[in-house]
Design an enzyme around this catalytic site. Structure first.
Site, PDB file in Angstrom:
ATOM      1  CG  ASP A 197      60.336 -26.014  13.525  1.00  0.00           C
ATOM      2  OD1 ASP A 197      59.602 -25.231  14.151  1.00  0.00           O
ATOM      3  OD2 ASP A 197      61.012 -25.661  12.532  1.00  0.00           O
ATOM      4  CB  CYS A 249      63.599 -19.805   5.354  1.00  0.00           C
ATOM      5  SG  CYS A 249      64.184 -18.129   5.399  1.00  0.00           S
ATOM      6  CE  LYS A 295      57.938 -18.078  12.693  1.00  0.00           C
ATOM      7  NZ  LYS A 295      58.123 -17.519  11.357  1.00  0.00           N
ATOM      8  CG  HIS A 298      62.277 -22.309   8.592  1.00  0.00           C
ATOM      9  ND1 HIS A 298      63.472 -21.810   9.037  1.00  0.00           N
ATOM     10  CD2 HIS A 298      61.543 -21.228   8.221  1.00  0.00           C
ATOM     11  CE1 HIS A 298      63.471 -20.495   8.942  1.00  0.00           C
ATOM     12  NE2 HIS A 298      62.308 -20.106   8.443  1.00  0.00           N
ATOM     13  CD  GLN A 326      54.938 -21.170   9.867  1.00  0.00           C
ATOM     14  OE1 GLN A 326      53.759 -20.884   9.686  1.00  0.00           O
ATOM     15  NE2 GLN A 326      55.887 -20.255   9.901  1.00  0.00           N
TER      16      GLN A 326
END
Ligand code: PLP
Length: 404
Positions: free
Chosen positions: A194, A358, A220, A118, A197
């Protein structure tokens, strides 16, 4: 389909108020269950005060709520509360890490990312690379398998950092980050994960991932915007300057210098968003309950239905994800622009996202500019997936090429 899990649609006030809405954009942000909204309201109606400062009772109650949330967040990712800080967002945390990592950068040092990042995990490193003349290297994502291509040879004596997403926000592919960490550890290269997600769909465990830092946004995972969970290994945060400085992070201040407190709270300067933080902790507890009720199996089965339905439509191209994935599927239609499909679906109360999401690098590397993304969540029903497929067929009939 599993008959044991019932999508808890009734627990989501926004969905209750919009019964026609088919919300398939949960990878962008999840809808929020009533338990989480109630927790936010509860905080402001019973406990709101500034934290870590109050000598009064209400201040202590707010502090207790913040610390309780830290404990829940730490538990959720298999960390110690002493290694978990709250940040406003994944984006803010990644920017902070990029600027403050205790690395003595030299021109030509390399940072390893993937093509699936991202922008939040690219731009901070681009900025750092400009400042120190570093080299960014990218692990390719295989256009057939959807999984990471060769990465072993991209780790070398110049590699000083690896920062990767655990799951692609476009394809849903979950990447073998523990293997990367293993290779990195042998060379003492720090690894940042990260998990924005991955958080809602994989069981995060920082020890198994063997990472130096991991971050995800609460929104999220059925929580609220304005709060992200940032885990940092003590070997990292103890050597790192705070991202921002100010109130709450110092033990002693004189006119020209300040002594920082010796705890992870030094990464939380200023007044934290305690309402969003404690509501997000409630969201993580809620999510754990849903996992016990079978949401993960349910969503994988629902994704499989969606995938088969999309694959049966030869006019659509589904992007590959590999064997391990979140319940996210993206596709494109060579004959209808992704935005036109999204607008068509929106006309029929189906909220999907179209564009580069993104994550332009991934699409560029696959020679694409825009795809439609369908992302499922606990409240998505089988019927909604069927309605989506039905309206896609209508779109093809109305917007697709006319046959003479
Ligand atoms: C993989 C990934 N990383 C980072 C982000 C940024 O998260 P936030 O906007 O909450 O900072 C997102 C948001 O979509 C994401 O999908």
């Amino acid at each position: 389909m599993t008959d044991s899990y019932q999508p808890p649609v009734a627990e989501f006030p926004l969905l209750q108020q919009n019964p026609q809405l088919i919300y398939l954009d949960s990878a962008a942000t999840c809808q929020v269950p009533a338990a989480v909204l109630n927790s936010y309201q509860h905080y402001f109606t019973t406990s709101h005060a500034n934290v870590h400062r109050g000598s009064h009772r209400l201040g202590r109650t707010a502090t207790d709520m913040l610390e309780r949330a830290r404990g829940i967040a730490a538990d959720f990712i298999g960390a110690q509360p002493a290694d978990v800080a709250f940040s406003p967002s994944t984006t803010a945390a990644l920017n902070g890490l990029a600027q403050q990592l205790p690395v003595n950068w030299c021109a030509g040092d390399e940072i390893l990312l993937t093509d699936a990042e991202h922008h939040a995990n690219i731009l901070p490193w681009q900025r750092l690379a400009m400042q120190h003349r570093l080299v960014l290297r990218f692990i390719p994502v295989d256009p057939v398998s959807g999984q990471l291509g060769e990465w072993q040879q991209l780790i070398n004596e110049r590699t000083r950092l690896i920062s990767v997403t655990l799951a692609s926000n476009i394809t849903g592919a979950v990447f073998p980050v523990a293997d990367l960490s293993d290779a990195a550890r042998q060379r003492e290269i720090p690894v940042i994960v990260d998990a924005a997600q991955a958080v809602a769909h994989t069981r995060l465990n920082v020890a198994k991932l063997d990472c130096d830092a991991l971050v995800f946004s609460g929104h999220k995972a059925y929580g609220l915007p304005g709060c992200a969970v940032l885990y940092m290994h003590s070997r990292l945060w103890r050597r790192m300057e705070p991202f921002v400085v100010g109130g709450g992070v110092v033990s002693q201040v004189s006119r020209h210098e300040a002594e920082l407190i010796d705890s992870i709270q030094r990464f939380e300067a200023g007044t934290p968003n305690t309402g969003a933080i404690s509501a997000t902790a409630t969201a993580l507890e809620w999510l754990q309950e849903q996992r016990q009720l079978g949401v993960s199996v349910y969503l994988q089965q629902l994704r499989q239905q969606l995938l088969s339905g999309l694959q049966q439509r030869s006019w659509l191209q589904v992007l590959p994800a590999g064997d391990v994935h979140t319940p996210v599927v993206s596709f494109y239609c060579p004959d209808i622009h992704a935005y036109d499909l999204a607008v068509w679906l929106d006309e029929h109360q189906i909220a999907v996202r179209a564009g580069h999401h993104c994550a332009q690098l991934l699409l560029q590397s696959w020679d694409l500019t825009a795809v439609v993304r369908i992302s499922l969540a606990a409240y998505t029903t089988e019927k909604q997936v069927q309605q989506l497929l039905h309206h896609l067929d209508e779109a093809w009939q109305m917007l697709g090429p006319t046959v003479e």
